[in-house]
Motif scaffolding. Structure first.
Motif, mmCIF file in Angstrom:
data_model
loop_
_atom_site.group_PDB
_atom_site.id
_atom_site.type_symbol
_atom_site.label_atom_id
_atom_site.label_comp_id
_atom_site.label_asym_id
_atom_site.label_seq_id
_atom_site.Cartn_x
_atom_site.Cartn_y
_atom_site.Cartn_z
ATOM 1 N N GLN A 17 -50.673 4.169 5.842
ATOM 2 C CA GLN A 17 -52.079 4.128 6.267
ATOM 3 C C GLN A 17 -52.931 5.078 5.432
ATOM 4 O OE1 GLN A 17 -51.880 5.041 10.428
ATOM 5 N NE2 GLN A 17 -51.434 2.919 11.027
ATOM 6 N N ARG A 18 -52.373 6.245 5.135
ATOM 7 C CA ARG A 18 -53.110 7.203 4.306
ATOM 8 C C ARG A 18 -53.346 6.645 2.911
ATOM 9 N NH1 ARG A 18 -51.217 13.415 2.958
ATOM 10 N NH2 ARG A 18 -52.999 13.935 1.629
ATOM 11 N N ALA A 19 -52.294 6.027 2.338
ATOM 12 C CA ALA A 19 -52.440 5.438 1.005
ATOM 13 C C ALA A 19 -53.468 4.306 1.024
ATOM 14 C CB ALA A 19 -51.084 4.926 0.517
ATOM 15 N N GLU A 20 -53.448 3.528 2.109
ATOM 16 C CA GLU A 20 -54.406 2.435 2.223
ATOM 17 C C GLU A 20 -55.837 2.966 2.336
ATOM 18 O OE1 GLU A 20 -55.217 -1.488 5.069
ATOM 19 O OE2 GLU A 20 -53.486 -0.185 5.403
ATOM 20 N N LEU A 21 -56.011 4.027 3.112
ATOM 21 C CA LEU A 21 -57.333 4.639 3.248
ATOM 22 C C LEU A 21 -57.822 5.196 1.907
ATOM 23 C CD1 LEU A 21 -56.987 6.472 6.683
ATOM 24 C CD2 LEU A 21 -58.432 4.502 6.169
ATOM 25 N N GLN A 22 -56.916 5.801 1.170
ATOM 26 C CA GLN A 22 -57.290 6.326 -0.141
ATOM 27 C C GLN A 22 -57.736 5.203 -1.078
ATOM 28 O OE1 GLN A 22 -53.836 8.538 -1.388
ATOM 29 N NE2 GLN A 22 -54.507 10.434 -0.397
ATOM 30 N N GLY B 169 -27.352 7.089 19.210
ATOM 31 C CA GLY B 169 -28.722 7.175 19.744
ATOM 32 C C GLY B 169 -29.618 8.026 18.858
ATOM 33 N N SER B 170 -29.067 9.135 18.413
ATOM 34 C CA SER B 170 -29.847 10.020 17.532
ATOM 35 C C SER B 170 -30.195 9.330 16.222
ATOM 36 C CB SER B 170 -29.052 11.299 17.258
ATOM 37 O OG SER B 170 -28.784 11.976 18.460
ATOM 38 N N TYR B 171 -29.274 8.463 15.776
ATOM 39 C CA TYR B 171 -29.518 7.742 14.515
ATOM 40 C C TYR B 171 -30.772 6.867 14.611
ATOM 41 C CZ TYR B 171 -28.805 4.240 10.842
ATOM 42 O OH TYR B 171 -28.982 3.393 9.761
ATOM 43 N N PHE B 172 -30.865 6.108 15.686
ATOM 44 C CA PHE B 172 -32.034 5.235 15.832
ATOM 45 C C PHE B 172 -33.313 6.039 16.114
ATOM 46 C CE2 PHE B 172 -28.712 2.059 16.445
ATOM 47 C CZ PHE B 172 -29.208 1.031 15.651
ATOM 48 N N THR B 173 -33.161 7.145 16.793
ATOM 49 C CA THR B 173 -34.329 8.020 17.018
ATOM 50 C C THR B 173 -34.851 8.567 15.689
ATOM 51 O OG1 THR B 173 -33.470 8.666 19.186
ATOM 52 C CG2 THR B 173 -35.155 10.079 18.209
ATOM 53 N N ALA B 174 -33.909 8.982 14.840
ATOM 54 C CA ALA B 174 -34.294 9.497 13.519
ATOM 55 C C ALA B 174 -34.939 8.405 12.670
ATOM 56 C CB ALA B 174 -33.080 10.070 12.805
ATOM 57 N N LEU B 175 -34.380 7.180 12.758
ATOM 58 C CA LEU B 175 -34.986 6.073 12.001
ATOM 59 C C LEU B 175 -36.401 5.761 12.499
ATOM 60 C CD1 LEU B 175 -32.028 3.540 11.543
ATOM 61 C CD2 LEU B 175 -33.022 5.091 9.845
ATOM 62 N N ALA B 176 -36.576 5.828 13.817
ATOM 63 C CA ALA B 176 -37.918 5.600 14.374
ATOM 64 C C ALA B 176 -38.893 6.673 13.889
ATOM 65 C CB ALA B 176 -37.848 5.587 15.906
ATOM 66 N N PHE B 177 -38.407 7.921 13.860
ATOM 67 C CA PHE B 177 -39.253 9.014 13.371
ATOM 68 C C PHE B 177 -39.626 8.807 11.901
ATOM 69 C CE2 PHE B 177 -39.730 13.346 11.634
ATOM 70 C CZ PHE B 177 -40.838 13.744 12.382
ATOM 71 N N GLY C 111 -39.786 5.933 10.453
ATOM 72 C CA GLY C 111 -40.759 4.833 10.434
ATOM 73 C C GLY C 111 -42.168 5.303 10.728
ATOM 74 N N VAL C 112 -42.303 6.247 11.686
ATOM 75 C CA VAL C 112 -43.637 6.798 12.000
ATOM 76 C C VAL C 112 -44.217 7.519 10.786
ATOM 77 C CG1 VAL C 112 -44.881 8.478 13.403
ATOM 78 C CG2 VAL C 112 -43.205 6.957 14.479
ATOM 79 N N ILE C 113 -43.382 8.344 10.146
ATOM 80 C CA ILE C 113 -43.845 9.089 8.965
ATOM 81 C C ILE C 113 -44.290 8.133 7.868
ATOM 82 C CG2 ILE C 113 -43.128 10.634 7.108
ATOM 83 C CD1 ILE C 113 -41.276 12.017 9.092
ATOM 84 N N VAL C 114 -43.480 7.136 7.609
ATOM 85 C CA VAL C 114 -43.811 6.181 6.545
ATOM 86 C C VAL C 114 -45.067 5.391 6.898
ATOM 87 C CG1 VAL C 114 -43.005 4.118 5.329
ATOM 88 C CG2 VAL C 114 -41.443 6.029 5.713
ATOM 89 N N GLU D 79 -46.092 10.173 -1.536
ATOM 90 C CA GLU D 79 -47.373 9.785 -0.950
ATOM 91 C C GLU D 79 -47.910 8.510 -1.595
ATOM 92 O OE1 GLU D 79 -49.759 13.302 -1.421
ATOM 93 O OE2 GLU D 79 -49.664 13.696 0.735
ATOM 94 N N LYS D 80 -47.690 8.381 -2.905
ATOM 95 C CA LYS D 80 -48.152 7.193 -3.608
ATOM 96 C C LYS D 80 -47.249 5.991 -3.307
ATOM 97 C CE LYS D 80 -50.263 9.705 -7.471
ATOM 98 N NZ LYS D 80 -50.237 9.949 -8.947
ATOM 99 N N HIS D 81 -45.942 6.272 -3.070
ATOM 100 C CA HIS D 81 -44.982 5.196 -2.812
ATOM 101 C C HIS D 81 -44.194 5.547 -1.550
ATOM 102 C CE1 HIS D 81 -45.921 3.739 -6.842
ATOM 103 N NE2 HIS D 81 -45.701 4.982 -7.295
ATOM 104 N N PRO D 82 -44.777 5.347 -0.375
ATOM 105 C CA PRO D 82 -44.106 5.756 0.879
ATOM 106 C C PRO D 82 -42.771 5.075 1.123
ATOM 107 C CG PRO D 82 -46.438 5.273 1.240
ATOM 108 C CD PRO D 82 -46.122 4.815 -0.144
ATOM 109 N N MET D 83 -42.605 3.830 0.637
ATOM 110 C CA MET D 83 -41.346 3.135 0.873
ATOM 111 C C MET D 83 -40.171 3.831 0.196
ATOM 112 S SD MET D 83 -42.021 0.904 3.002
ATOM 113 C CE MET D 83 -40.389 0.186 3.051
#
Length: 296
Positions: free
Chosen positions: A79-84, A61-69, A71-74, A25-29
């Protein structure tokens, strides 16, 4: 035994997962690269073990879908870390503003107190001059002690009957009071009103007691007696005397310049007087008595 070990292992696992998740959470990357590595490794394994091109295409196809997912999580975590961080900055700004507000309030109170003290000590010097003049005046002899009581005299040496009506007694006394003493009484209550109503004590009313003590230290029993009687018929002065303990140094147990009648102290509340009050009431049998008992 096995159940206990399993339970302990589960607790440790939960603790480790929570700690790792807080780190992510502190380091999403870090989470992004971890998940990307895991997904890429799975994708490569799928490609290696794929038996047909269709399976490889589906895995691709599943690989890029998983990467997109991922990316959404990160993104959400970023955004959460920035808000904090923004909340922390806002909290720090709020604390800083509150500190500045308190500092301004302290500075304002200090400035008000300085203005008050300048005015107070100027009035006090004037009061001491008036007090000295009244004591040096031969008219002060218009108050003479007699048999332990305060027996008022007018300037024409006419003695009043202490058995007369209290209203008439006080009214006549004040009319014939020497000008220097009238001036003394007016100046005293002007200073008391100045202290009582000043903005410097708007939030800390108890602080003005020391200034009232400074003022009262210059008074002797004869001045207390004069203030006592010139206050009896004035409800505002009675209220001030009660609330500010104006007669706390009035020596009621002395033989000179005490009330003409003991029951006259009942015009005021006990809090207006000092330590002598209880003994004075006891000596004169006024326990449980009220002013109405003597005005009927």
């Amino acid at each position: 035994m096995n159940n206990a070990c399993t339970s302990r292992w589960c607790r440790r696992s939960r603790i480790i997962i929570k700690r790792q998740w807080r780190r992510f959470e502190k380091h999403p990357m870090q989470l992004f690269w971890w998940l990307t590595g895991i997904i890429t490794a799975i994708f490569i394994l799928c490609i290696i073990f794929a038996k047909s091109s269709e399976t490889a295409y589906t895995a691709f196809g599943s690989y890029f879908t998983a990467l997109a997912f991922v990316g959404v999580i990160v993104t959400v975590l970023l955004q959460r870390a920035e808000l904090q961080e923004q909340r922390k900055e806002l909290r720090a700004q709020r604390i800083e503003l509150e500190g500045q507000k308190r500092e301004l309030e302290i500075q304002n109170c200090t400035a008000q107190l300085q203005r008050f003290e300048n005015g107070f000590f100027h009035l006090l010097d004037n009061f001491k001059t008036i007090l000295e003049e009244s004591r040096n005046s031969h008219l002060m002899m218009s108050f003479k002690p007699s048999q332990g009581l305060l027996t008022p005299y007018t300037i024409i040496e006419k003695e009043y009957d202490i058995n007369e009506d209290i209203q008439t007694f006080i009214a006549t006394l004040f009319i014939n009071l020497p000008i220097s003493l009238k001036k003394l009484v007016r100046t005293y209550y002007a200073i008391i009103d100045f202290i009582y109503t000043h903005d410097a004590f708007k939030n800390t009313k108890y602080d003005y007691s020391k200034y009232i003590s400074i003022l009262n230290i210059y008074l002797e029993n004869i001045e207390y007696a004069i203030l006592f009687y010139t206050s009896i018929l004035d409800n505002k002065k009675i209220k001030l005397a009660n609330e500010l303990h104006l007669f706390s140094h009035y020596a009621l147990l002395e033989d000179r310049y005490i009330p003409v009648r003991p029951e006259h102290v009942l015009f005021f509340s006990p809090q207006a007087f000092g330590e002598d009050y209880e003994e004075y009431i006891r000596r004169h049998g006024l326990q449980g008595k009220t002013l109405e008992d003597f005005l009927q």
